[in-house]
Design an enzyme around this catalytic site. Structure first.
Site, PDB file in Angstrom:
ATOM      1  N   ALA A  44       0.758  -1.181   0.058  1.00  0.00           N
ATOM      2  CA  ALA A  44      -0.103   0.099  -0.207  1.00  0.00           C
ATOM      3  C   ALA A  44       0.862   1.207   0.007  1.00  0.00           C
ATOM      4  CB  ALA A  44      -0.802  -0.030   1.205  1.00  0.00           C
ATOM      5  N   GLY A  45       1.730   1.230   0.868  1.00  0.00           N
ATOM      6  CA  GLY A  45       2.768   2.438   1.092  1.00  0.00           C
ATOM      7  C   GLY A  45       3.537   2.869  -0.135  1.00  0.00           C
ATOM      8  N   ARG A 337     -12.078 -18.688   4.064  1.00  0.00           N
ATOM      9  CA  ARG A 337     -11.060 -19.080   5.458  1.00  0.00           C
ATOM     10  C   ARG A 337     -11.899 -19.309   6.861  1.00  0.00           C
ATOM     11  NH1 ARG A 337      -6.273 -14.856   3.735  1.00  0.00           N
ATOM     12  NH2 ARG A 337      -5.697 -16.219   1.953  1.00  0.00           N
ATOM     13  N   GLU A 432      -3.894  -2.782   4.650  1.00  0.00           N
ATOM     14  CA  GLU A 432      -4.372  -3.372   5.940  1.00  0.00           C
ATOM     15  C   GLU A 432      -4.644  -2.537   6.844  1.00  0.00           C
ATOM     16  OE1 GLU A 432      -2.382  -7.287   6.684  1.00  0.00           O
ATOM     17  OE2 GLU A 432      -3.598  -7.583   8.403  1.00  0.00           O
ATOM     18  N   ARG A 442     -11.994 -11.703   5.093  1.00  0.00           N
ATOM     19  CA  ARG A 442     -11.253 -11.426   3.672  1.00  0.00           C
ATOM     20  C   ARG A 442     -11.212 -12.666   2.763  1.00  0.00           C
ATOM     21  NH1 ARG A 442      -6.277 -11.788   1.941  1.00  0.00           N
ATOM     22  NH2 ARG A 442      -5.263 -11.927   3.738  1.00  0.00           N
TER      23      ARG A 442
END
Ligand SMILES: Cc1cc2nc3c(=O)[nH]c(=O)nc-3n(C[C@H](O)[C@H](O)[C@H](O)COP(=O)(O)OP(=O)(O)OC[C@H]3O[C@@H](n4cnc5c(N)ncnc54)[C@H](O)[C@@H]3O)c2cc1C
Length: 644
Positions: A44-45, A337, A432, A442
């Site tokens: 993301a960053g 999951r 996240e 998720r």
């Protein structure tokens, strides 16, 4: 207080395009007048920092590792989803949207999820252009495999190292900008607080992890891309360094924390072996494409396996229970999951667990090897098999893997609106670190998709709207807020360094983890959660009396770093328990034993709980205030999830 998610009006498929058009723009010549702070260089960053610098903004990027490319994202194994429909097997943007909403047990925003599915296709193009070596088919097209919760193959992968390869792509893009001078990179630097002026985020306070220097940095906006908080459970599949500090300190400065109790427990991890362990290892979900999950049909057979009177290969077909295939014939081993995890726990609770501890079930590749050959299986999963062998000294080519659920991902996080802005103007959360797109559970291969969607394709548009509205006037670093926040940070460090008790910080962390796993883990009850609250509160009080923090500030000091992070986990743990207690329904990864169907599936209560729970910090030792963002389903009708 009503939370405005700023969801655009109009048809689902047009919302994002229209919104992009309606957002204000910063003209190219003005972009260089804005300074942006990006904390975190995971997927993301790194993608956000590179994209914003490419647009012309001045970016300062921070991470606590010694290189941006060591972010936890590098651990991601299995793959990244995208609705390319290369397989021609019925996939579409709408199907990815639908699977994600359903997979999240109808606790995510429709508009966000649709946008995620929409931009997923661009992510793959972007990454291929960067040279990410996705697996390919014989004809040259990118290959796909299946992941849980879907009946199509839409997961792009690079062997079992997808995160690493994607991060190398984003890291290259970031490095290009570092080289051009548009990104100034601060490694081994930890954010310890956020500076706000007149309610807007205007900077951060950091500690240099090598020499202890406390610094302030100003910016027109601050982006937190600091990952998830699964390590609150002590044992998890997350990197040891992953922590909640950045998000938690932002929370204490006013940012709401949404759905903290939504934790993902991944079904296929190498089981815990004892108290000496500090970390758990994931066996990628991709293995469920070919591996078959089973437990013995009877407790007697299980006992013989546990005491090694029998080996797995000796158990006849008719004595095996392929419980996922039996209970969920449509999805089989590829149920989501939360469903797979709960079923594995059921087997163990029923006395049918295997392995020395009895806390495991099998993931068996014998059929796949017979069908495809060892070479093909090895080409697909070789590095995962090697990893399993190195950790367990058992050969998964000749005997089934032993697996058991473990904490893996946190769907909760800082509350953000459609623009990825927290409720503190100028403070954004990506990847996240935010709560945005996965509801209560998720789907596999969707975290990488979301992190890159946020960084490459959402924030570059949405942040411009805010920046254009505040204008490029430089941030006044002489404002007393900077000095005041810096002092708060140094006071806290001194308080931590003054702890000269007898118990290590690690011991507190492990105890917290035990409490969280026992009472706020795979199955929760009001009674257990109430007990946990008392236990955590007592543990926290004890920490501030009896913890031992060694060393000084002006040196490399792991003891101090960990103490700060564990102190935050202790506070977060209590909020997670409050949230789990408040949510008196089961949904996805949040399973309240009081709320289940006759068949033991999660039973939601849409009438009462169809909302995002966003918590507001109200001061030390004060109960937090709950704000509710109603979830409106215009396009998908919430129903009891079924994977049968
Ligand atoms: C073993 C494993 C396998 C996975 N496999 C998959 C997969 O196959 N597919 C999938 O979609 N998802 C997968 N996931 C989930 C996925 O990897 C993560 O959700 C995702 O990588 C998170 O990316 P991120 O950029 O949000 O954060 P991270 O990659 O965690 O990066 C966080 C960054 O923030 C920085 N940071 C944090 N706090 C501070 C602070 N206080 N100060 C300064 N810097 C800070 C760190 O240095 C780091 O750079 C997996 C997860 C695990 C644990």
């Amino acid at each position: 207080m009503s939370l405005d998610a700023k969801i655009p009006q109009g048809p689902l498929a047009e919302k994002w395009s229209k919104h992009k058009f309606n957002l204000k723009l910063v003209n190219p010549a003005n972009k260089r007048k804005y300074d942006l702070i990006v904390v975190g260089t995971g997927l993301a960053g790194a993608s956000a920092a590179a994209s914003l610098a490419e647009l012309g903004y001045n970016v300062k990027a921070f991470c606590f590792q010694d290189s941006p490319r060591r972010a936890h994202s590098i651990a991601a194994q299995g793959g990244i989803n995208a609705a390319k429909n290369y397989q021609n097997d019925g996939d579409s943007v709408y199907r990815l949207f639908y699977d994600t909403i359903k997979g999240g047990d109808y606790r995510a925003r429709e508009a966000n999820v649709y946008r995620l599915a929409e931009v997923s296709v661009n992510i793959i193009d972007q990454c291929v252009a960067q040279g990410v070596p996705f697996a390919r088919e014989y004809g040259g097209l990118l290959d796909n495999r299946s992941f849980g919760g879907s009946q199509v193959s839409r997961t792009f992968y690079a062997r079992g190292q997808t995160g690493q390869q994607l991060l190398l792509g984003a890291y290259s893009a970031l490095n290009r900008q570092i080289h051009k001078g548009k990104v100034k990179m601060y490694t081994r630097t930890e954010l310890l607080d956020i500076v706000t002026i007149d309610g807007h985020a205007k900077g951060i306070v950091t500690r240099n992890l090598v020499n202890g220097q406390i610094e302030t940095h100003s910016g027109h906006a601050v982006l937190l891309c600091t990952g998830g908080y699964g390590n609150v459970f002590y044992l998890s599949t997350n990197a040891i360094g992953s922590n909640v500090t950045a998000a938690w300190r932002a929370h204490k400065r006013g940012a709401f924390f949404a759905n903290p109790c939504y934790t993902q427990i991944h079904p296929t991890c190498i089981p815990v072996t004892g108290d000496h362990q500090s970390k758990l290892t994931l066996m990628s979900e991709s293995l469920r494409n070919d591996g078959r999950v089973w437990a013995p049909k009877t407790q007697e057979t299980a006992e013989k396996l546990r005491t090694k009177q029998l080996s797995a290969a000796d158990v006849k077909e008719e004595d095996r229970d392929y419980f996922l295939e039996r209970k969920y014939p449509s999805f089989g081993n590829l149920v989501p999951r939360d469903v797979a995890s709960r079923n594995a726990k059921e087997m163990v609770d029923d006395g049918r667990g295997v392995g020395g501890s009895g806390i495991a079930v099998f993931l068996d590749f014998a059929d796949a090897i017979k069908r495809l050959g060892k070479e093909t299986v090895s080409a697909k999963y070789g590095n995962l098999f090697d990893m399993y062998y190195q950790i367990t000294n058992e050969d998964p080519y000749t005997q089934p893997m032993r697996i058991y659920p473990a904490v893996h991902y946190t769907m909760g996080g800082l509350w953000v609106d459609y623009n990825l802005s927290t409720n503190v103007p100028g403070l954004y959360a990506l990847g996240e670190c935010n709560f945005s797109d996965h509801g209560a559970n998720r789907l596999g291969a969707s975290a990488l998709m979301q992190g890159l969607a946020d960084g490459y394709f959402v924030i570059p548009y949405t942040i411009g709207d805010y920046l254009a509205s505040i204008g490029p006037k430089p941030v006044d670093t002489n404002h007393p807020a900077f000095e005041k926040t810096r002092k708060d940070v140094t006071d806290r460090i001194e308080k931590l360094l003054a702890l000269k008790g007898t118990k290590t910080v690690n011991e507190y962390h492990r105890e917290l983890g035990h409490i969280m796993w026992e009472y706020c883990g795979m199955a929760r009850t009001a009674e257990g959660l109430t007990k946990a609250k008392g236990l955590i509160s007592a543990l926290r009080a004890d920490f501030w009396k009896n913890a031992l923090v060694v060393g000084a500030n002006d040196e490399v000091n792991n003891s101090l770093e960990r103490a700060g992070r564990v102190a935050d986990f202790l506070e977060l743990g209590e909020l997670m328990v409050d949230d789990a207690l408040m949510r008196n329904e089961s949904c996805g990864g949040h399973f309240r034993l009081e709320s289940q169907t006759d068949e033991g599936e999660a039973l939601r209560n849409d009438e009462v709980f169809s909302f995002v729970g966003a918590w507001q910090y109200k001061g030390d030792n004060q109960p937090e205030e709950l704000h509710k963002e109603a979830l409106n389903f215009e396009f998908v009708h919430p129903s009891q999830r079924s994977y049968k």
